[in-house]
Design an enzyme around this catalytic site. Structure first.
Site, PDB file in Angstrom:
ATOM      1  N   ASP A 111      45.640  19.135  21.116  1.00  0.00           N
ATOM      2  CA  ASP A 111      46.973  19.799  20.393  1.00  0.00           C
ATOM      3  C   ASP A 111      48.089  19.044  21.126  1.00  0.00           C
ATOM      4  O   ASP A 111      48.062  18.567  22.283  1.00  0.00           O
ATOM      5  CB  ASP A 111      46.942  21.189  20.667  1.00  0.00           C
ATOM      6  CG  ASP A 111      46.150  21.911  19.788  1.00  0.00           C
ATOM      7  OD1 ASP A 111      45.541  21.355  18.686  1.00  0.00           O
ATOM      8  OD2 ASP A 111      45.427  23.054  20.270  1.00  0.00           O
ATOM      9  N   ASP A 129      45.700  21.094  12.077  1.00  0.00           N
ATOM     10  CA  ASP A 129      46.201  22.667  12.023  1.00  0.00           C
ATOM     11  C   ASP A 129      47.074  22.550  10.845  1.00  0.00           C
ATOM     12  O   ASP A 129      47.014  23.701  10.094  1.00  0.00           O
ATOM     13  CB  ASP A 129      46.696  23.101  13.407  1.00  0.00           C
ATOM     14  CG  ASP A 129      45.589  23.058  14.386  1.00  0.00           C
ATOM     15  OD1 ASP A 129      44.490  23.323  14.320  1.00  0.00           O
ATOM     16  OD2 ASP A 129      46.200  22.906  15.432  1.00  0.00           O
TER      17      ASP A 129
END
Length: 155
Positions: A111, A129
């Protein structure tokens, strides 16, 4: 075929950005893009959204494969008839596969998109995401539009 190209592009963007983060940043490094609001932060997540279910890789493998199969099924059966539904499913497919690749090869998800709102740090996320979330939002819009069409046709 067009919808699979969308999914493929999302997977490529996701994996490219994650590769750039892994190759160019140490875990925990953070660079301001818009100081006080948006940062590129090297982060890893072995769980799901907001770090829940940490370390439950087999659970994620099974669930993701079921979700991917379901998305492909709906894309084949219904996505070709409706553009918005097709795009929604394609984005969801790309996002699911993007994070699945990380889980299989890294046992964690990379991330990096880090937003700060005052003292609140929004959970760090990635392109996959975002693709999943936008796909779900579009799917919800599609469902609302279908409901409106159904209501109009019955009145």
């Amino acid at each position: 075929m067009f919808y699979y190209i969308i999914a493929f592009v999302m997977i490529c963007l996701d994996q490219l950005t994650k590769w750039l983060i892994v190759k160019n940043m140490m875990l925990g490094d953070s660079y301001p893009v818009i100081d006080g609001f948006f940062y590129i932060t090297s982060h890893r997540n072995s769980g799901a959204a907001w770090g829940i279910l940490q370390g439950q890789m087999w659970f994620f493998y099974v669930i993701t494969l079921v979700v991917i199969a379901g998305i492909v099924y709906y894309l084949q059966k219904h996505g070709q008839k409706d553009k918005l539904l097709g795009v929604a499913l394609a984005l969801m497919l790309g996002g699911a596969i993007g994070n699945f690749i990380d889980r299989v090869f890294r046992q964690e998800v990379v991330d990096f998109a880090h937003f700060v709102f005052g003292n609140y740090h929004y959970p760090i996320f990635n392109i996959a995401d975002s693709s999943l979330c936008v796909g779900v939002i579009l799917l919800f819009i599609q469902m609302l539009l279908d409901g409106k069409k159904t209501k109009e046709s019955t009145t």
